[in-house]
Write a protein that holds these residues in place. Structure first.
Motif, short mmCIF file in Angstrom:
data_model
loop_
_atom_site.label_atom_id
_atom_site.label_comp_id
_atom_site.label_asym_id
_atom_site.label_seq_id
_atom_site.Cartn_x
_atom_site.Cartn_y
_atom_site.Cartn_z
N VAL A 190 0.84 -1.20 0.00
CA VAL A 190 0.00 0.00 0.00
C VAL A 190 0.88 1.25 0.00
N HIS A 199 -4.03 9.25 -5.02
CA HIS A 199 -5.45 9.49 -5.32
C HIS A 199 -6.15 8.20 -5.71
N MET A 201 -5.24 5.18 -4.89
CA MET A 201 -5.34 4.33 -3.71
C MET A 201 -6.58 4.69 -2.91
N GLN A 202 -6.86 5.98 -2.80
CA GLN A 202 -8.05 6.39 -2.06
C GLN A 202 -9.30 5.92 -2.76
N SER A 203 -9.35 6.07 -4.08
CA SER A 203 -10.58 5.67 -4.75
C SER A 203 -10.72 4.16 -4.78
N LEU A 204 -9.63 3.44 -4.48
CA LEU A 204 -9.75 1.98 -4.36
C LEU A 204 -10.19 1.58 -2.95
N GLY A 205 -10.28 2.54 -2.04
CA GLY A 205 -10.78 2.21 -0.71
C GLY A 205 -9.76 2.21 0.40
N TYR A 206 -8.60 2.79 0.15
CA TYR A 206 -7.58 2.84 1.20
C TYR A 206 -7.61 4.18 1.92
N ALA A 207 -7.64 4.13 3.24
CA ALA A 207 -7.54 5.36 4.04
C ALA A 207 -6.06 5.71 4.11
N TYR A 211 -2.33 4.95 6.73
CA TYR A 211 -1.17 4.20 6.27
C TYR A 211 0.09 5.06 6.35
#
Ligand SMILES: Nc1ncnc2c1ncn2[C@@H]1O[C@H](COP(=O)(O)OP(=O)(O)OP(=O)(O)O)[C@@H](O)[C@H]1O
Ligand SMILES: [Mg+2]
Lengths: 323, 256
Positions: A190, A199, A201-207, A211
């Motif tokens: 991650v 960006h 990563m966020q739209s894939l669901g990562y906070a 991290y």
């Protein structure tokens, strides 16, 4: 470069490091111990700069804070502290500071991130520089090195240069193995994803904030380990340990070695200190020469030292084919 | 009619003095492919950005299965089950196609604490990623660095990543743009399959594709919904003809 060759090369380097104290003098053993400590420091920063894409320009704050903790948490009456409590406590303090500061700085990006990490480190610097907390601008002595005794048994003695050297070497190898593992785990993947495209990563669901905060805290804790060892090795701590020079130097080690490569960070520490020692012998304007080297590396060796073996190998292969 | 999965009411977004979206009402249901049409600059991407959480609306409410999600961030909406693709390809260019999808799949079960286990050892994540690649037609390309894939393949990868997150609502922003005709046909087939179990919002300029898969069409012009209804109604609408379809009908085939 092939996987096996890399591994063989690393193993040979480790063997050379392990053999070193039996051939060098105590003076050089201490120099290499210092480099190994700086290698831990550089690897911790590489986790942020090279792998997560967070260019921290205040990483010395955590290094210096832990160094001060080594002194301030030792008993004042010349009785040695226990290594096994003092070291974790110093690391904890650095990690905690990184966590709290991370809560603020990680809300910014790019150049602002560089500036606020620097600003926080400067604040930490002036706390130690301008108050009597740690002896002010003169710094403070670590009167006695901590003892490794567990119960009645003492596995090694930090006053013995060779023992201290091996203690540092083992820790450096452990940090290397820990970070290598970490980077291959889901968590590490991650972080690398964040460096590539936060960006997305966020739209894939990562906070991503959490991290990054975890990475910042781990990096601060490991920088704290380095700072603690530095204080033990040299026996005194000054505000310069937290200064932006120190932050800049460790950043240069990472850049020299090639960002995003742990072995590169170690090599960067060796080359940086090596050049520093050579240049200071030559002239008092060593920083000028160092600056020149950095410029050359950045311009002509993208990927730093870490990319060098691969390039040489490629060149050899090409010549083998042509000639 | 089934209960909407995703419903936007009064959705409005101003950029300075410009109303990029004004009082847009949109609802998506499972099993229904809803196409959002409109000329360039109509506000279609802005609408998707608000639904996905990339852009906060100036006004309006977004509900997911009845729950107000207007204030949720992009990553929270993704976790709820809303996945999106981007008009301008937005992938991890340095990673392999598989790693792009593996990261997408890993987001469903992140395991941040398993710091000593190699990510590749979690076979559930890996299998989900591979299945998504195969579904999007990239099964043979998993070890290729994403940045070196052809433009059309990068568009397919963009879709594969959404699939790997197992999203229940798909917001697809011009997925066919830049695809070859074979890839396009394959993607239309995929959309037909996907819509059976999901709610889909499709922004697309390729009219043939839209009329081949859409169950419902909303036409937007200058940030305002002009008309919304079944494809026959849109095709027959004088207003839509004048504002959009008529003038563009011939060129659309060649639109990129
Ligand atoms: N971040 C932004 N800042 C200012 N204006 C914006 C921004 N994003 C979009 N706009 C404007 O809002 C309007 C709608 O843009 P949007 O991208 O939503 O259109 P679109 O329907 O997706 O067009 P296209 O078919 O070209 O993709 C345009 O006039 C655009 O210039
Ligand atoms: Mg658009």
């Amino acid at each position: 470069m092939s996987e096996n060759l890399t591994r063989a090369f690393k193993l040979a380097a480790l063997l050379a490091l392990a053999a070193f104290p039996f051939y060098g003098t105590d003076f050089y053993t201490e120099v290499v111990a210092k480099i190994l400590i700086l290698a831990i420091f550089a690897m911790s920063l590489d986790l942020l700069v090279g792998f997560t894409g967070l260019v921290s320009f205040g990483h010395a704050a955590y290094f210096g804070l832990a160094a001060y903790m080594a002194v301030l948490l030792s008993p004042p009456d010349f009785t040695p502290a226990s290594l096994w409590t003092l070291m974790p406590l110093a690391m904890l303090a650095a990690g905690l500071a990184a966590f709290v500061i991370g809560l603020f700085v990680l809300r910014t990006k790019g150049i602002y991130f560089i500036m606020v990490t620097l600003a926080f480190a400067q604040m930490a610097y002036f706390i130690f520089h301008d108050t009597k907390l740690g002896g002010g601008s003169d710094g403070i002595y670590l009167d006695v090195r901590p003892t490794a005794a567990i119960g009645g048994y003492t596995p090694f003695d930090l006053y013995d240069t060779v023992h201290l050297y091996f203690f540092v070497l083992v820790l450096m190898v452990l940090v290397y193995l820990f970070l290598s593992r970490l980077l291959r785990s889901p968590f590490g993947r991650v972080l690398v994803g964040i460096r590539s495209n936060e960006h997305r990563m966020q739209s894939l669901g990562y906070a991503t904030f959490w991290y990054k905060l975890a990475a910042f805290t781990i990096a601060g804790t490991l920088a704290g380990l380095a700072g603690f060892l530095y204080a033990v090795l040299f026996g005194f701590v000054t505000p310069e340990y937290l200064s932006w020079h120190k932050s800049g130097q460790v950043l240069l080690m990472v850049i020299l070695g090639g960002m995003g490569n742990l072995a590169g960070a170690i090599a960067g520490a060796f080359v940086f200190v090596g050049l520093q020692e050579t240049f200071t012998d030559l002239t008092k304007h060593w920083q000028l020469l160092m600056g020149g080297v950095i410029v050359l590396v950045v311009l002509f060796m993208p990927g730093g030292l870490a990319a060098l073996p691969g390039r040489i190998l490629n060149r050899l292969r090409k010549e083998g084919r042509n000639g | 009619m089934a209960e909407p999965v995703l419903e936007a009411t009064g959705l409005t977004r101003h950029f300075g003095g410009l109303a990029a979206n004004l009082d847009v009402h949109l609802s998506l249901e499972t099993g229904v492919l809803h196409a959002l049409l409109g000329p360039n600059g109509a506000g279609k991407s802005t609408c998707i950005n608000m639904l996905s959480g990339d852009l906060p609306p100036t006004r309006g409410t977004i509900r997911y299965r009845g729950r107000d999600i207007t204030r949720l961030t992009a990553h929270q909406r993704s976790r709820v089950g809303i996945g999106r693709s981007y008009q301008r390809t937005n992938i991890f260019a340095q990673f392999t196609a598989l790693e792009n999808c593996r990261l997408a799949a890993q987001s469903r079960n992140q395991r941040p604490w398993r710091i000593f286990t190699d990510a590749l050892r979690f076979t559930d994540t890996l299998e989900r990623a591979r299945a998504a690649l195969v579904e999007a037609g990239l099964g043979a390309r998993e070890n290729v660095i994403a940045g070196t894939l052809s433009h059309g393949e990068q568009r397919q990868l963009e879709i594969a990543m959404v699939l790997a997150t197992d999203a229940q609502v798909l917001l697809l922003d011009e997925p066919l743009a830049g695809m070859g005709s074979d890839e396009s046909a394959q993607m239309v087939d995929l959309l037909k399959r996907l819509k059976q179990s999901r709610a889909i919002l499709l922004v697309e300029h390729d009219m043939d594709a839209v009329f081949a898969v859409a169950d419902r069409i909303t036409v937007m012009v200058n940030g305002v919904v002009l008309e919304s209804g079944p494809p026959e109604q849109i095709r027959a609408s004088r207003e839509v003809q004048e504002a959009y379809l008529g003038e563009n009908a011939e060129e659309e085939g060649a639109h990129v």
